[in-house]
Design a protein around this motif. Structure first.
Motif, PDB file in Angstrom:
ATOM      1  N   ASP A  93      20.381   4.026  -0.691  1.00  0.00           N
ATOM      2  CA  ASP A  93      19.448   4.832  -1.463  1.00  0.00           C
ATOM      3  C   ASP A  93      20.182   5.463  -2.643  1.00  0.00           C
ATOM      4  O   ASP A  93      20.156   6.669  -2.844  1.00  0.00           O
TER       5      ASP A  93
ATOM      6  N   PRO B 228      13.306   3.683 -10.750  1.00  0.00           N
ATOM      7  CA  PRO B 228      12.296   3.159  -9.826  1.00  0.00           C
ATOM      8  C   PRO B 228      12.097   1.661 -10.005  1.00  0.00           C
ATOM      9  O   PRO B 228      12.474   1.084 -11.035  1.00  0.00           O
ATOM     10  N   ASP B 229      11.533   1.013  -8.989  1.00  0.00           N
ATOM     11  CA  ASP B 229      11.063  -0.365  -9.148  1.00  0.00           C
ATOM     12  C   ASP B 229       9.836  -0.330 -10.058  1.00  0.00           C
ATOM     13  O   ASP B 229       8.938   0.502  -9.865  1.00  0.00           O
TER      14      ASP B 229
ATOM     15  N   ARG C 248      13.769  -4.560 -10.865  1.00  0.00           N
ATOM     16  CA  ARG C 248      14.413  -3.647  -9.925  1.00  0.00           C
ATOM     17  C   ARG C 248      15.862  -3.374 -10.318  1.00  0.00           C
ATOM     18  O   ARG C 248      16.540  -4.242 -10.861  1.00  0.00           O
TER      19      ARG C 248
ATOM     20  N   GLN D  47       1.257   7.027  -1.571  1.00  0.00           N
ATOM     21  CA  GLN D  47       1.773   5.833  -0.894  1.00  0.00           C
ATOM     22  C   GLN D  47       0.652   4.858  -0.571  1.00  0.00           C
ATOM     23  O   GLN D  47      -0.375   5.238  -0.001  1.00  0.00           O
TER      24      GLN D  47
ATOM     25  N   SER E 279      14.828   1.037  -3.220  1.00  0.00           N
ATOM     26  CA  SER E 279      15.771   0.976  -2.112  1.00  0.00           C
ATOM     27  C   SER E 279      16.482  -0.367  -2.188  1.00  0.00           C
ATOM     28  O   SER E 279      15.883  -1.349  -2.623  1.00  0.00           O
TER      29      SER E 279
ATOM     30  N   GLU F 171       7.624   2.545  -8.655  1.00  0.00           N
ATOM     31  CA  GLU F 171       7.578   2.669  -7.203  1.00  0.00           C
ATOM     32  C   GLU F 171       8.945   3.031  -6.634  1.00  0.00           C
ATOM     33  O   GLU F 171       9.977   2.849  -7.277  1.00  0.00           O
ATOM     34  N   ASN F 172       8.924   3.537  -5.403  1.00  0.00           N
ATOM     35  CA  ASN F 172      10.145   3.999  -4.757  1.00  0.00           C
ATOM     36  C   ASN F 172      11.166   2.874  -4.604  1.00  0.00           C
ATOM     37  O   ASN F 172      10.845   1.791  -4.106  1.00  0.00           O
TER      38      ASN F 172
ATOM     39  N   GLN G 195       4.684   1.644  -0.178  1.00  0.00           N
ATOM     40  CA  GLN G 195       5.636   2.672  -0.584  1.00  0.00           C
ATOM     41  C   GLN G 195       4.998   3.634  -1.583  1.00  0.00           C
ATOM     42  O   GLN G 195       3.927   3.377  -2.125  1.00  0.00           O
ATOM     43  N   ALA G 196       5.692   4.760  -1.803  1.00  0.00           N
ATOM     44  CA  ALA G 196       5.219   5.754  -2.759  1.00  0.00           C
ATOM     45  C   ALA G 196       5.297   5.193  -4.173  1.00  0.00           C
ATOM     46  O   ALA G 196       6.227   4.459  -4.512  1.00  0.00           O
ATOM     47  N   GLN G 197       4.316   5.583  -4.993  1.00  0.00           N
ATOM     48  CA  GLN G 197       4.256   5.030  -6.351  1.00  0.00           C
ATOM     49  C   GLN G 197       3.332   5.843  -7.239  1.00  0.00           C
ATOM     50  O   GLN G 197       2.530   6.667  -6.772  1.00  0.00           O
TER      51      GLN G 197
ATOM     52  N   SER H 197       2.351  -1.911  -2.306  1.00  0.00           N
ATOM     53  CA  SER H 197       3.034  -2.116  -3.570  1.00  0.00           C
ATOM     54  C   SER H 197       2.127  -2.868  -4.541  1.00  0.00           C
ATOM     55  O   SER H 197       1.401  -3.789  -4.150  1.00  0.00           O
TER      56      SER H 197
END
Length: 450
Positions: A257, A262-263, A284, A189, A240, A237-238, A217-219, A192
């Motif tokens: 969710d 992923p993005d 996205r 994480q 949402s 990336e994560n 975010q996580a990626q 971005s």
């Protein structure tokens, strides 16, 4: 000076063949020595070569051992900063919307609209103090690094009467593998990839201008250096999704969710003279599944997935000690990436489909050094959204903000500053004959980076 001569002493002064020759001369009569020297020469040359080969093997073994020790060594570092913020705020159209949200830093979406002028509120906290820890390890497959950082913002667990406690929260936690001179992989994480954090202005407020991108975010990110002044990044990336209902409500939830993909971000970084810049593209998937009632009181099983995009340009122009920083972003799926999700990603229509929202935002910032220890920044920012006409009157249509500060740095790492902030929220349609509200804020900060 007395010195004890041993074989070890001698080996430091002469070659093995020389030592053998000296011993022969010492114990044999001269005629014998002459004959023996002539016959022993090939043997001595062979022995000397064997000793040289042995010395070479030992040297290579020692060098290999040292290399392994260097490659296996891990370097550690830690740091952070302590920061006190003293913030006085006054809202033009009512009291602050939610106590605790927007008190510690500018959150333009909670500016009230359509009410009476509110009182001035004073808040003091040290929640944005932070600490980080990192490692670097050289291996036979490249350099592996790790980084973890946390602060205490947002998550307050006590009250202001006694403890003023705040829970620690993760900001960054990632590993970075530099597997060759030009390429690396990041996993974990962090900011971005779509957001060029280096272009953020030098201000006291924790987030900053209303038109900035802001997302951690996580990626999984791959970076490749193209030249000494350019690089390419590719990241997944994560995901949402944040959506309005057709009437401007959240249709039962504001964040979904239900994404399957992923993005995805592609970013190009470069430098030309004193100008550093980046171009970023975001793709996205926006998705949701939700049972809700539409504006005709019909029960709907919402289930939709669409694709949207975002584009962003960021730059820093350095001239002398001063600099100009800018960022401009646009797209139909910026949503949560722009200004702390001051707009949603899209709208759930009456038939359950997702309609995306075109948005644009940006800022320009000028930083000037009055003297080596004194500096100021002036930041102007704005953003807007093209919402459908059917959204609620209270849905945000645009924001503007301005920051002006003066910062004094008596020694390296120590900063004292004061900043004036003015931000405006504009709704789609008037509420109580008013479609906008303002906040005026004065902030003092003391910060020491270690």
């Amino acid at each position: 000076m007395n010195k004890k001569w041993t074989l070890a002493n001698l080996t430091g002064q002469a070659s093995p063949s020389s030592l053998i020759a000296c011993l022969a001369f010492a114990v044999l009569p001269l005629p014998v020595v002459a004959d023996a020297a002539a016959s022993a020469t090939p043997y001595l040359e062979t022995l000397e070569q064997r000793v040289a080969d042995l010395e070479k093997v030992l040297a290579e073994k020692d060098a290999t051992s040292k290399t392994q020790q260097v490659k296996g060594a891990t370097e550690y570092a830690f740091g952070g900063y302590i920061k006190l913020d003293v913030i006085a705020s006054q809202y033009s159209d009512g009291e602050r919307a939610l106590a605790g949200v927007g008190d510690d830093f500018l959150v333009a979406s909670v500016i009230p609209v359509g009410g009476e002028s509110g009182d001035t509120h004073l808040d003091m906290h040290a929640k944005h103090s932070r600490i980080w820890f990192k490692t670097t390890t050289a291996t036979e497959l490249g350099t592996v690094g790790s980084y973890i950082e946390m602060d205490f913002g947002v998550n307050q667990i006590g009250d202001e009467r006694i403890s003023n406690s705040a829970a620690s929260r993760i900001r960054h936690a990632y590993l970075n593998w530099q597997y060759d001179a030009d390429s690396s992989i990041l996993a974990g994480q962090t900011w971005s990839t779509f957001f060029n954090v280096g272009s953020l202005p030098d201000i006291l407020d924790f987030v900053g201008p209303v038109g900035t991108l802001f997302e951690r975010q996580a990626q999984l990110r791959w970076t490749r250096a193209l030249s000494a002044t350019s690089s390419l990044m590719l990241a997944v990336e994560n995901p949402s999704s944040g959506l309005y209902g057709e009437d401007g409500s959240a249709a039962g939830a504001s964040a979904y969710d239900n994404n399957a993909l992923p993005d995805t971000v592609l970013r190009y970084n470069a430098k030309s003279g004193d100008f550093s810049y980046s171009f970023a593209a975001l793709l996205r998937e926006l998705a949701y599944k939700q049972n809700f009632t539409n504006s005709q009181a019909q029960a709907i099983r919402g289930d939709d997935s669409v694709y949207g995009y975002g584009l962003s340009f960021a730059g820093i122009w350095q001239f002398g000690a001063d600099d100009v920083r800018l960022q401009i972003s646009a797209g139909n799926a910026l949503g949560r990436y722009l200004g702390l999700q001051t707009y949603r990603d899209g709208v759930i229509a009456d038939n359950g489909d997702i309609d995306l929202i075109d948005t644009v935002g940006g800022y320009i910032a000028y930083r000037h050094f009055w003297a080596p220890k004194w500096r100021s920044s002036l930041v102007l920012s704005a953003s807007s959204a093209d919402n459908p006409n059917t959204v609620a009157a209270t849905t945000a249509a645009s924001y503007q903000s301005a920051h002006a500060n003066l910062i004094y740095a008596p020694i390296a790492g120590l900063n004292f500053g004061v900043e004036y902030i003015r931000a405006t929220k504009n709704n789609e349609r008037p509420v109580n004959s008013d479609d906008s509200g303002d906040v005026d804020r004065l902030q003092f900060s003391a910060k020491y980076t270690f």
